[in-house]
Write a protein that holds these residues in place. Sequence first.
Motif, PDB file in Angstrom:
ATOM      1  N   PHE A 133       0.833  -1.208   0.000  1.00  0.00           N
ATOM      2  CA  PHE A 133       0.000   0.000   0.000  1.00  0.00           C
ATOM      3  C   PHE A 133       0.864   1.253   0.000  1.00  0.00           C
ATOM      4  CE2 PHE A 133      -2.389   3.232   2.520  1.00  0.00           C
ATOM      5  CZ  PHE A 133      -3.395   3.476   1.600  1.00  0.00           C
ATOM      6  N   LEU A 134       1.900   1.253   0.826  1.00  0.00           N
ATOM      7  CA  LEU A 134       2.796   2.407   0.885  1.00  0.00           C
ATOM      8  C   LEU A 134       3.498   2.613  -0.457  1.00  0.00           C
ATOM      9  CD1 LEU A 134       5.198   3.384   3.732  1.00  0.00           C
ATOM     10  CD2 LEU A 134       6.049   3.262   1.401  1.00  0.00           C
ATOM     11  N   ASP A 135       3.923   1.523  -1.072  1.00  0.00           N
ATOM     12  CA  ASP A 135       4.635   1.616  -2.347  1.00  0.00           C
ATOM     13  C   ASP A 135       3.733   2.181  -3.444  1.00  0.00           C
ATOM     14  OD1 ASP A 135       7.216  -0.071  -1.624  1.00  0.00           O
ATOM     15  OD2 ASP A 135       5.489  -1.149  -0.843  1.00  0.00           O
ATOM     16  N   ILE A 136       2.468   1.815  -3.402  1.00  0.00           N
ATOM     17  CA  ILE A 136       1.501   2.350  -4.363  1.00  0.00           C
ATOM     18  C   ILE A 136       1.258   3.831  -4.103  1.00  0.00           C
ATOM     19  CG2 ILE A 136      -0.913   2.248  -5.111  1.00  0.00           C
ATOM     20  CD1 ILE A 136      -0.786  -0.784  -4.361  1.00  0.00           C
ATOM     21  N   MET A 137       1.003   4.159  -2.837  1.00  0.00           N
ATOM     22  CA  MET A 137       0.637   5.528  -2.488  1.00  0.00           C
ATOM     23  C   MET A 137       1.795   6.505  -2.650  1.00  0.00           C
ATOM     24  SD  MET A 137      -2.482   5.341  -2.109  1.00  0.00           S
ATOM     25  CE  MET A 137      -2.659   7.086  -1.723  1.00  0.00           C
ATOM     26  N   TRP A 138       3.031   6.003  -2.631  1.00  0.00           N
ATOM     27  CA  TRP A 138       4.175   6.895  -2.844  1.00  0.00           C
ATOM     28  C   TRP A 138       4.057   7.566  -4.208  1.00  0.00           C
ATOM     29  CZ3 TRP A 138       8.212   8.259  -5.898  1.00  0.00           C
ATOM     30  CH2 TRP A 138       9.244   9.015  -5.300  1.00  0.00           C
ATOM     31  N   PHE A 139       3.615   6.807  -5.184  1.00  0.00           N
ATOM     32  CA  PHE A 139       3.481   7.352  -6.536  1.00  0.00           C
ATOM     33  C   PHE A 139       2.174   8.120  -6.716  1.00  0.00           C
ATOM     34  CE2 PHE A 139       6.423   3.793  -7.021  1.00  0.00           C
ATOM     35  CZ  PHE A 139       7.445   4.404  -7.731  1.00  0.00           C
ATOM     36  N   VAL A 140       1.179   7.809  -5.910  1.00  0.00           N
ATOM     37  CA  VAL A 140      -0.102   8.519  -5.992  1.00  0.00           C
ATOM     38  C   VAL A 140      -0.027   9.859  -5.259  1.00  0.00           C
ATOM     39  CG1 VAL A 140      -2.544   8.431  -5.352  1.00  0.00           C
ATOM     40  CG2 VAL A 140      -1.410   6.375  -6.227  1.00  0.00           C
ATOM     41  N   ALA A 141       0.612   9.863  -4.100  1.00  0.00           N
ATOM     42  CA  ALA A 141       0.648  11.065  -3.265  1.00  0.00           C
ATOM     43  C   ALA A 141       1.677  12.091  -3.727  1.00  0.00           C
ATOM     44  CB  ALA A 141       0.934  10.678  -1.813  1.00  0.00           C
ATOM     45  N   ASN A 142       2.682  11.641  -4.462  1.00  0.00           N
ATOM     46  CA  ASN A 142       3.749  12.541  -4.895  1.00  0.00           C
ATOM     47  C   ASN A 142       3.590  12.917  -6.370  1.00  0.00           C
ATOM     48  OD1 ASN A 142       5.365  12.668  -2.430  1.00  0.00           O
ATOM     49  ND2 ASN A 142       5.760  10.499  -2.788  1.00  0.00           N
ATOM     50  N   PRO A 143       4.127  14.077  -6.758  1.00  0.00           N
ATOM     51  CA  PRO A 143       3.992  14.543  -8.152  1.00  0.00           C
ATOM     52  C   PRO A 143       4.950  13.822  -9.098  1.00  0.00           C
ATOM     53  CG  PRO A 143       5.266  16.128  -6.887  1.00  0.00           C
ATOM     54  CD  PRO A 143       4.799  15.083  -5.908  1.00  0.00           C
ATOM     55  N   VAL A 144       4.736  12.529  -9.257  1.00  0.00           N
ATOM     56  CA  VAL A 144       5.568  11.717 -10.155  1.00  0.00           C
ATOM     57  C   VAL A 144       4.652  10.865 -11.024  1.00  0.00           C
ATOM     58  CG1 VAL A 144       7.527  11.627  -8.564  1.00  0.00           C
ATOM     59  CG2 VAL A 144       5.736   9.892  -8.413  1.00  0.00           C
ATOM     60  N   GLU A 145       5.207  10.349 -12.095  1.00  0.00           N
ATOM     61  CA  GLU A 145       4.429   9.496 -12.983  1.00  0.00           C
ATOM     62  C   GLU A 145       4.277   8.095 -12.391  1.00  0.00           C
ATOM     63  OE1 GLU A 145       6.066   9.377 -16.868  1.00  0.00           O
ATOM     64  OE2 GLU A 145       5.827  11.535 -17.234  1.00  0.00           O
ATOM     65  N   ILE A 146       3.166   7.469 -12.698  1.00  0.00           N
ATOM     66  CA  ILE A 146       2.947   6.093 -12.267  1.00  0.00           C
ATOM     67  C   ILE A 146       3.883   5.189 -13.069  1.00  0.00           C
ATOM     68  CG2 ILE A 146       1.288   4.208 -12.085  1.00  0.00           C
ATOM     69  CD1 ILE A 146       0.695   6.566 -10.241  1.00  0.00           C
ATOM     70  N   PRO A 147       4.695   4.385 -12.411  1.00  0.00           N
ATOM     71  CA  PRO A 147       5.654   3.544 -13.144  1.00  0.00           C
ATOM     72  C   PRO A 147       4.991   2.289 -13.707  1.00  0.00           C
ATOM     73  CG  PRO A 147       5.823   3.098 -10.820  1.00  0.00           C
ATOM     74  CD  PRO A 147       4.789   4.199 -10.962  1.00  0.00           C
ATOM     75  N   GLU A 148       5.665   1.684 -14.649  1.00  0.00           N
ATOM     76  CA  GLU A 148       5.167   0.418 -15.188  1.00  0.00           C
ATOM     77  C   GLU A 148       5.365  -0.707 -14.185  1.00  0.00           C
ATOM     78  OE1 GLU A 148       6.790  -0.526 -18.960  1.00  0.00           O
ATOM     79  OE2 GLU A 148       6.024   1.281 -19.958  1.00  0.00           O
ATOM     80  N   THR A 149       6.492  -0.665 -13.473  1.00  0.00           N
ATOM     81  CA  THR A 149       6.780  -1.702 -12.475  1.00  0.00           C
ATOM     82  C   THR A 149       7.180  -1.059 -11.155  1.00  0.00           C
ATOM     83  OG1 THR A 149       9.118  -1.854 -13.124  1.00  0.00           O
ATOM     84  CG2 THR A 149       7.559  -3.338 -14.226  1.00  0.00           C
ATOM     85  N   ILE A 150       7.023  -1.818 -10.092  1.00  0.00           N
ATOM     86  CA  ILE A 150       7.452  -1.383  -8.763  1.00  0.00           C
ATOM     87  C   ILE A 150       8.474  -2.387  -8.243  1.00  0.00           C
ATOM     88  CG2 ILE A 150       6.733  -1.200  -6.348  1.00  0.00           C
ATOM     89  CD1 ILE A 150       4.289   0.238  -7.193  1.00  0.00           C
ATOM     90  N   ASP A 151       9.605  -1.847  -7.818  1.00  0.00           N
ATOM     91  CA  ASP A 151      10.693  -2.681  -7.300  1.00  0.00           C
ATOM     92  C   ASP A 151      10.798  -2.449  -5.798  1.00  0.00           C
ATOM     93  OD1 ASP A 151      12.906  -4.208  -6.854  1.00  0.00           O
ATOM     94  OD2 ASP A 151      14.319  -2.880  -7.879  1.00  0.00           O
ATOM     95  N   ALA A 152      10.101  -3.268  -5.024  1.00  0.00           N
ATOM     96  CA  ALA A 152      10.101  -3.150  -3.566  1.00  0.00           C
ATOM     97  C   ALA A 152      10.677  -4.435  -2.974  1.00  0.00           C
ATOM     98  CB  ALA A 152       8.685  -2.923  -3.052  1.00  0.00           C
ATOM     99  N   PRO A 153      11.762  -4.340  -2.208  1.00  0.00           N
ATOM    100  CA  PRO A 153      12.423  -5.544  -1.687  1.00  0.00           C
ATOM    101  C   PRO A 153      11.495  -6.488  -0.930  1.00  0.00           C
ATOM    102  CG  PRO A 153      13.808  -3.625  -1.337  1.00  0.00           C
ATOM    103  CD  PRO A 153      12.489  -3.113  -1.843  1.00  0.00           C
ATOM    104  N   HIS A 154      10.585  -5.942  -0.116  1.00  0.00           N
ATOM    105  CA  HIS A 154       9.713  -6.812   0.671  1.00  0.00           C
ATOM    106  C   HIS A 154       8.678  -7.522  -0.198  1.00  0.00           C
ATOM    107  CE1 HIS A 154       7.844  -2.811   0.556  1.00  0.00           C
ATOM    108  NE2 HIS A 154       6.685  -3.439   0.582  1.00  0.00           N
ATOM    109  N   ILE A 155       8.364  -6.943  -1.353  1.00  0.00           N
ATOM    110  CA  ILE A 155       7.462  -7.613  -2.292  1.00  0.00           C
ATOM    111  C   ILE A 155       8.241  -8.618  -3.139  1.00  0.00           C
ATOM    112  CG2 ILE A 155       5.919  -7.285  -4.266  1.00  0.00           C
ATOM    113  CD1 ILE A 155       5.138  -4.594  -3.130  1.00  0.00           C
TER     114      ILE A 155
END
Length: 200
Positions: A133-155
């Motif tokens: 959820f945090l990894d998703i919201m980082w891109f939603v809450a901040n002025p950045v583009e939604i990436p194609e992939t998310i690279d999160a170590p815990h995932i």
Amino acid sequence: MALVVGAAGTGFVWLATPHTREIQSPWQMVAKLLAFACLCVAIAVFPWVSPRLNWLLYVPFVLFTGYLIPRISWFYYGDGARAQGDSFYTHLYLLLYPGIVLTVAAAYRIGGGTPGRCLKIMATGVLIVFSGFLDIMWFVANPVEIPETIDAPHINLFTGGPISFGATIVFALVHVPIIVGINLLPLDRWIGRLLGADDR
């Protein structure tokens, strides 16, 4: 006992594991979660529940304002080159957030909350941050583009590598029934039976 083991485990994790964003070995994650779990149990079974002990809740504020927040803010104001990214990650996600979870649970417990519900609060806090959820919201809450992939170590531990943004949303949603299920468990009844006490 749980407090001693948790404190010792925290010391071991801090001194013996690298302060990096990447999870270099599954045992590092296990060690961190085990130390945190022991601290959770220590808070949940804290025996002296009384409003007179509210002063104990001032201790986290001292730790937050006396070390964690000044240290984290330095990474923004003092580390302009972003050379200390791993240390920033460690202080924010492995110290500050767990500290908030433990503080909320301690406030609930000292205020008269039951051990089982206290454990549910902490488990929910952990699952939310690990759910993606945090990894998703980082891109939603901040002025950045939604990436194609998310690279999160815990995932990546579960998926074997980076996954698409859509798959990350699915990964997060899978945690919803898990969180609901945990919060429906009769933990206080089980703890009461384990300790030979009456249900609360």
